[in-house]
Design an enzyme around this catalytic site. Structure first.
Site, mmCIF file in Angstrom:
data_model
loop_
_atom_site.group_PDB
_atom_site.id
_atom_site.type_symbol
_atom_site.label_atom_id
_atom_site.label_comp_id
_atom_site.label_asym_id
_atom_site.label_seq_id
_atom_site.Cartn_x
_atom_site.Cartn_y
_atom_site.Cartn_z
ATOM 1 C CB SER A 15 -120.639 -35.967 10.961
ATOM 2 O OG SER A 15 -120.809 -35.521 12.301
ATOM 3 N NE ARG A 90 -106.886 -24.140 15.048
ATOM 4 C CZ ARG A 90 -106.288 -23.746 15.602
ATOM 5 N NH1 ARG A 90 -105.226 -22.550 16.552
ATOM 6 N NH2 ARG A 90 -105.485 -25.018 15.908
ATOM 7 C CB ILE A 92 -113.636 -16.337 14.596
ATOM 8 C CG1 ILE A 92 -113.937 -17.695 13.801
ATOM 9 C CG2 ILE A 92 -113.721 -15.497 12.766
ATOM 10 C CD1 ILE A 92 -113.273 -18.541 13.036
ATOM 11 C CG ASN A 106 -119.978 -22.783 16.518
ATOM 12 O OD1 ASN A 106 -119.070 -23.790 15.741
ATOM 13 N ND2 ASN A 106 -119.804 -22.304 17.493
ATOM 14 C CG HIS A 108 -121.647 -25.374 21.216
ATOM 15 N ND1 HIS A 108 -120.258 -25.332 21.204
ATOM 16 C CD2 HIS A 108 -121.774 -25.029 22.563
ATOM 17 C CE1 HIS A 108 -119.558 -25.788 22.519
ATOM 18 N NE2 HIS A 108 -120.779 -26.097 23.429
HETATM 19 C C1 GAR Z 1 -120.215 -31.345 16.693
HETATM 20 O O1 GAR Z 1 -120.898 -32.149 17.530
HETATM 21 C C2 GAR Z 1 -120.056 -29.589 16.905
HETATM 22 O O2 GAR Z 1 -121.658 -28.693 17.118
HETATM 23 C C3 GAR Z 1 -118.754 -29.379 17.828
HETATM 24 O O3 GAR Z 1 -118.193 -30.096 17.523
HETATM 25 C C4 GAR Z 1 -118.991 -31.376 16.919
HETATM 26 C C5 GAR Z 1 -118.246 -31.399 14.985
HETATM 27 O O4 GAR Z 1 -118.585 -32.952 14.376
HETATM 28 N N1 GAR Z 1 -118.987 -28.308 18.016
HETATM 29 C C6 GAR Z 1 -118.001 -27.225 19.004
HETATM 30 O O5 GAR Z 1 -118.004 -27.962 19.811
HETATM 31 C C7 GAR Z 1 -117.962 -26.289 18.630
HETATM 32 N N2 GAR Z 1 -117.432 -25.338 20.183
HETATM 33 P P1 GAR Z 1 -118.311 -33.343 13.567
HETATM 34 O O6 GAR Z 1 -116.531 -32.694 13.209
HETATM 35 O O7 GAR Z 1 -118.712 -34.469 12.867
HETATM 36 O O8 GAR Z 1 -119.448 -32.332 12.151
#
Ligand code: GAR
EC number: 2.1.2.2
Length: 197
Positions: A15, A90, A92, A106, A108
């Protein structure tokens, strides 16, 4: 003048990837999607928008260093200068970090340093916090560590469920990430121009 070229790394639904590529006035061109999960939905989004993909299975390589060397080659040959992680689950390694120093970012779904790692929204919900949020940060070798670029908080209300909090967090992610990308690239282009003067 042609736009700065960037790459998105993602592992799942995509997304955020979609929000980035659909964002109006994005000042970079997303020239590649890197995905470490064959079959992930994000790949379908890239195909829909005719964005080239590099999909790989880390287990097919003897080490992270081996597949990251290949990733560095792919990124370089696509002319990529920025790497945006959008749900890439993952760490890096040095191959990418050294090549793209200060250019890997990134997103988060928590107010880091709280709740790093997987299922940050679930962790925050379990902990019963009344506020969580979104962090965008430069990537270093740690898990969701690295200097913070932007944070936006989200209140957790009494009648919230994990789904309602997730929806509110994602809504913020989808506007904050493209905005921060534009800011970072503007700032770095301005620095480059100043150096050339
Ligand atoms: C997002 O909420 C992002 O912030 C998180 O994964 C989700 C991906 O959603 N990332 C982490 O947790 C990184 N540690 P998406 O595939 O719908 O963009």
């Amino acid at each position: 003048m042609s736009k700065v070229k960037a790459c998105v790394f993602a592992s799942g639904t995509g997304s955020n990837f979609q929000a980035i590529i659909e964002s109006e006035n994005l000042n970079c061109e997303i020239v590649l999607l890197v995905c470490d999960k064959p079959g992930a939905r994000v790949i379908e989004i890239a195909e829909k928008y005719s964005i080239p993909t590099f999909v790989f299975h880390p287990k097919d390589y003897t080490s992270k260093a081996v597949y990251e060397k290949i990733l560095v080659e792919k990124l370089k040959s696509a002319g990529v200068t920025w790497v945006f992680l959008a749900g890439y689950m993952r760490l890096i390694g040095p191959e990418l970090l050294d090549t793209y120093e200060g250019k890997i970012v990134n997103i988060h779904p928590s107010l880091l340093p709280d709740f790093p790692g997987k299922d940050a929204i679930g962790q925050a919900f379990q902990a019963g916090v009344d506020k969580t949020g979104v962090t965008i940060h430069f990537v270093d070798a740690g898990m969701d560590t690295g200097p913070v670029i932007a944070q936006e908080s989200v209140e957790v209300l009494e009648n919230d469920t994990i789904h309602t909090v997730t929806a509110r967090i994602q809504k913020i992610e989808h506007t904050l990430y493209p905005k921060v990308i534009n800011q970072l690239i503007n700032e770095s282009e301005a620095t480059l121009c100043a150096k050339e003067l």
